[in-house]
Design a protein around this motif. Sequence first.
Motif, short mmCIF file in Angstrom:
data_model
loop_
_atom_site.label_atom_id
_atom_site.label_comp_id
_atom_site.label_asym_id
_atom_site.label_seq_id
_atom_site.Cartn_x
_atom_site.Cartn_y
_atom_site.Cartn_z
N LYS B 60 39.01 8.60 54.02
CA LYS B 60 38.06 9.44 53.29
C LYS B 60 38.57 10.88 53.18
O LYS B 60 38.66 11.44 52.09
CB LYS B 60 36.71 9.45 54.00
CG LYS B 60 36.14 8.10 54.29
CD LYS B 60 34.80 8.18 55.02
CE LYS B 60 34.86 8.89 56.36
NZ LYS B 60 35.48 8.12 57.44
N SER B 61 38.91 11.46 54.33
CA SER B 61 39.37 12.85 54.32
C SER B 61 40.66 13.00 53.53
O SER B 61 40.85 14.00 52.85
CB SER B 61 39.58 13.36 55.75
OG SER B 61 38.35 13.41 56.42
N THR B 62 41.53 12.01 53.63
CA THR B 62 42.79 12.08 52.91
C THR B 62 42.54 12.16 51.41
O THR B 62 43.14 12.98 50.71
CB THR B 62 43.66 10.85 53.25
OG1 THR B 62 43.84 10.81 54.66
CG2 THR B 62 45.00 10.93 52.57
N LEU B 175 32.70 17.91 49.97
CA LEU B 175 32.02 18.15 51.24
C LEU B 175 32.52 17.13 52.25
O LEU B 175 32.37 15.92 52.06
CB LEU B 175 30.50 18.01 51.08
CG LEU B 175 29.83 18.87 50.00
CD1 LEU B 175 29.68 18.08 48.72
CD2 LEU B 175 28.49 19.39 50.46
N ASP B 176 33.16 17.61 53.32
CA ASP B 176 33.71 16.71 54.33
C ASP B 176 32.76 16.63 55.51
O ASP B 176 32.69 17.55 56.32
CB ASP B 176 35.09 17.20 54.78
CG ASP B 176 35.82 16.14 55.60
OD1 ASP B 176 35.22 15.08 55.86
OD2 ASP B 176 36.98 16.38 55.98
N GLU B 177 32.05 15.54 55.60
CA GLU B 177 31.05 15.34 56.66
C GLU B 177 30.27 16.62 56.92
O GLU B 177 30.27 17.13 58.04
CB GLU B 177 31.74 14.86 57.94
CG GLU B 177 32.71 13.73 57.66
CD GLU B 177 32.75 12.69 58.75
OE1 GLU B 177 31.99 12.81 59.72
OE2 GLU B 177 33.53 11.74 58.61
N PRO B 178 29.58 17.14 55.90
CA PRO B 178 29.04 18.49 55.99
C PRO B 178 27.93 18.64 57.03
O PRO B 178 27.71 19.73 57.53
CB PRO B 178 28.50 18.74 54.59
CG PRO B 178 28.20 17.39 54.04
CD PRO B 178 29.24 16.48 54.62
#
Lengths: 290, 381
Positions: B60-62, B175-178
Motif C-alpha cells: 500500500k505505502s509503496t 493519506l497514509d494511514e492518517p
Amino acid sequence: MTPRLRRRLVLALPWGWMALFFLVPFAFVLTIAFAEPSEGLPPYAPLLRWSGEATAVLQLNLANFQLLLEDPYYLDAYLRSLRVAAVSATLCLLIGYPMALAIARAPEHRRNLLLMLVILPFWTSFLLRVTAWIGILQDQGWLNGLLLGLGIIAAPIPLLYTDTAMYLGITYCYLPFMVLPLYATLSKLDPSLLEAAEDLGARPWRAFLQVTLPLSLPGIVAGFLLVFIPAVGEFVIPELLGGPGAQLIGRVLWTEFFQNRDWPLASALAIVLLAALVGPIALFQWRAGR
Amino acid sequence: MSFAERPGTAEPWRDPSAEPFLRIEKLTKRFGDFVALDEVSLPIYRGELFALLGGSGSGKSTLLRCLAGFLEPDAGRIVLDGQDMAGVPPYARPVNMMFQSYALFPHMTVAQNIGFGLKQEGAAKAVITARVAEMLAMVKMEGLGDRKPAALSGGQRARVALARALAKRPKLLLLDEPLSALDKNLREATQFELVNIQERTGTTFVIVTHDQEEAMTMATRLAVMDRGTLAQVGTPSDVYEFPNSRFTAEFLGTANILEGVVEGVEAEGVRIGSSELDFDILAEPAASKPLGSRVFVALRPERLRIERVAPGSALGDNRLVGRVRDIGYYGDFFVYHVVLESGKEVRVSQPNLRRRTERPVDWEDTVAVTWDRQASMVLPE
Ligand SMILES: Nc1ncnc2c1ncn2[C@@H]1O[C@H](COP(=O)(O)OP(=O)(O)O)[C@@H](O)[C@H]1O
Ligand SMILES: [Mg+2]
C-alpha cells in the motif's frame, strides 16, 4: 536501603568526582590567583598570615587581575585566542556538517563503519599526529615535494609555522568533536519531515535550509562549543605548527607559569579565561532552556 | 454506517466512457529481488475517495509513495489529469500527502506549517495569511495558529496535517494511514469529518489503511491489496457482497468458507454438494459454474440463523447442525462458534435483541444453522 537513599548514593558519585577533580583544584587555583608571588617553593605567599598573637590577616592581592586588565599584551592574547577558536570552530562546522549529514544519510549498515573512521585517528597519539603535519607541511615536506614534482610551484612555499598550518592542525584535531554531536542530531531527524517539505514544493536545497538546518541547531551549538572551548586554551598545536609571533593565551599561560614562575599571575589568567567562557555559555544555555 | 450510497453520487466507474482522473498502468516496483508492486493497474476518477486496503507489507505505502514521487517505479505509468508523472520530482507534482506520523515541522507554528507549501511557491504574504485562516477554519482550529505542534493533541495534529496537505489545492491528496494514531472514538469522528472535507473540497483522495472498517465507511471505492497485486477493486458493498476470492471474503469482514462441487442447476438455484459433510448448499442461479466444478462458498456470519434443536437433528439444504462451543459477547451482538460433526467451526453472529437473561442459545446446545439461498456467496476463484 530506601530508593531515595540509593538515588542519593548514585548521584553522590558524579558529584564527588566533580568536587574532587574540578572544584578542589579550582579552589587552589583561585587561592593562588589572589596570592603574592614570592621566591621559594611554592612560589607564592600564603593568603592567611599571623600578625601578632591571635589575629590572622587575610590579604587578598588584586594586583594580578589589575595587571591583566591594564596590560594590552594580555587582552590581545585573549582576543586573539577567541578569534582563533572561533575560526577553527567555524572551519570544523563547515567541514563536519556535510560529513555528519552524509553519515546520517548513509545506509544503516555502513554508518558504524563511517563513524569508526571519524574516531579512528584518536587511537593514535595526539602528539604524533600533530608532528606528522610538520612532516607534510615543512619546506622539504610531502606537500611541497608533490607540488614541486608536479611543476605547479617553482620554489617551496612556506606552510609550516604560519596561521594556515595552525588552523589546519586545530581543525584536523578537533573535527570529530564537531562531527559526533552533529551526527547524533541529524540521525535522529525524522526523514519524513524532509519528505513532507519536498512534497509541499520545497526543492532539496530549500528543504535543507528550512527543515534540516534549523532542526540540527542543537547539534551545531554543541559541536561548536565542544571545539571552541578547548581551542581557546590550545597550546600544543599553535606551538608546534603556528608562527612564532602569535601570542595566544595558552602560550602566555605557559610562559608565566614555567618560565617566569609567576604562579599567581598564571592562575589569574586561567580564572579570567574560565570566567570569559563560562559567562556567555551559561547565558546561552539559560536562554535556550526557556 | 456507510457513505457508499451517498444520494446523488455519480458512479463514473460504472460508465465505460468516463475518463479516469488518475490512471495507474501496469505499475511495477521492485526492491532488489522482492516485487513490492506487480503490474498494478487502477483507474481512479475525479472526486473519489479511494481506499487502498491490505495487510501489512502488501504494498500500500509503496503504491502511495510512487504516486507522491518518492519512489520511481521500475515499469508502468502514472498519468494524473492527462499528465504523465514519469520523472516529475515530488516538489513539482500537483499531489500532496498527509503522512502517517503527520510529519509536522516541530520548529514552526501551526500557521507556518499550513503556509509552508504556499511559501515555496512564492505566494504573497497576504495570500498565505488568508489561505491559512481559511484552512484553520476548515479544520475547526481557529485561534490555534500560533501554537507549536508539540502543544497540540493527537487529533489536532491530524487536522493540521490535513490542512497543510490541502492548502495548495492539490489535484490529488494521498493519506497514509492518517488516523491510525488516534483512539477509536476520535478516529470515528475524524473519519466523518475527513469525508465531509473531501466532499466539500472535491479533491480526489487516495487513502491507505489496514483498517477495513475505516475503508468501508469512508471510501467511494476500495482496492484490496495482496502481495503487491490488487485482489479486488470495487465499492465497499460490491466487495463485501460479492467477494471474488477467499482472500477478499476473509479480509473484508469475516466469512465462513465451505467447499463443494456443483451438482446441478434447479429451479430454486445452484445445488452444490458439500465436500466435507452430507448436505447441499443452495445458491442463486447467477452464481452458476460448470457442473462438476469445485467451488468455495462464503457465508457471512450475520446472514446465518441459529436455533436450538434436539440432538441428532438432521442436516438439510442450507442447514447445518452442530454444538455451540463458545459464545462471544460484543454488547451489540453475539458471536456463536458452532462446531460441526466434521470438526469445522462456523461463526454465527446475532444482534443482541434481548437482555442477557433470555439467551435463546447457550453453551453446549445442539443447534441448527440455516440461511437463505441469497446468503451463499459462490466465489469466482
Ligand atoms: N525501501 C525499501 N527497501 C526494501 N524493501 C522495501 C522498501 N520499502 C518497502 N519494502 C518492502 O515492500 C513491501 C511492501 O511495503 P509497504 O508498501 O510499505 O507495505 P504496506 O504499506 O502495505 O504495509 C514490504 O515487504 C517491505 O518490506
Ligand atoms: Mg504502510
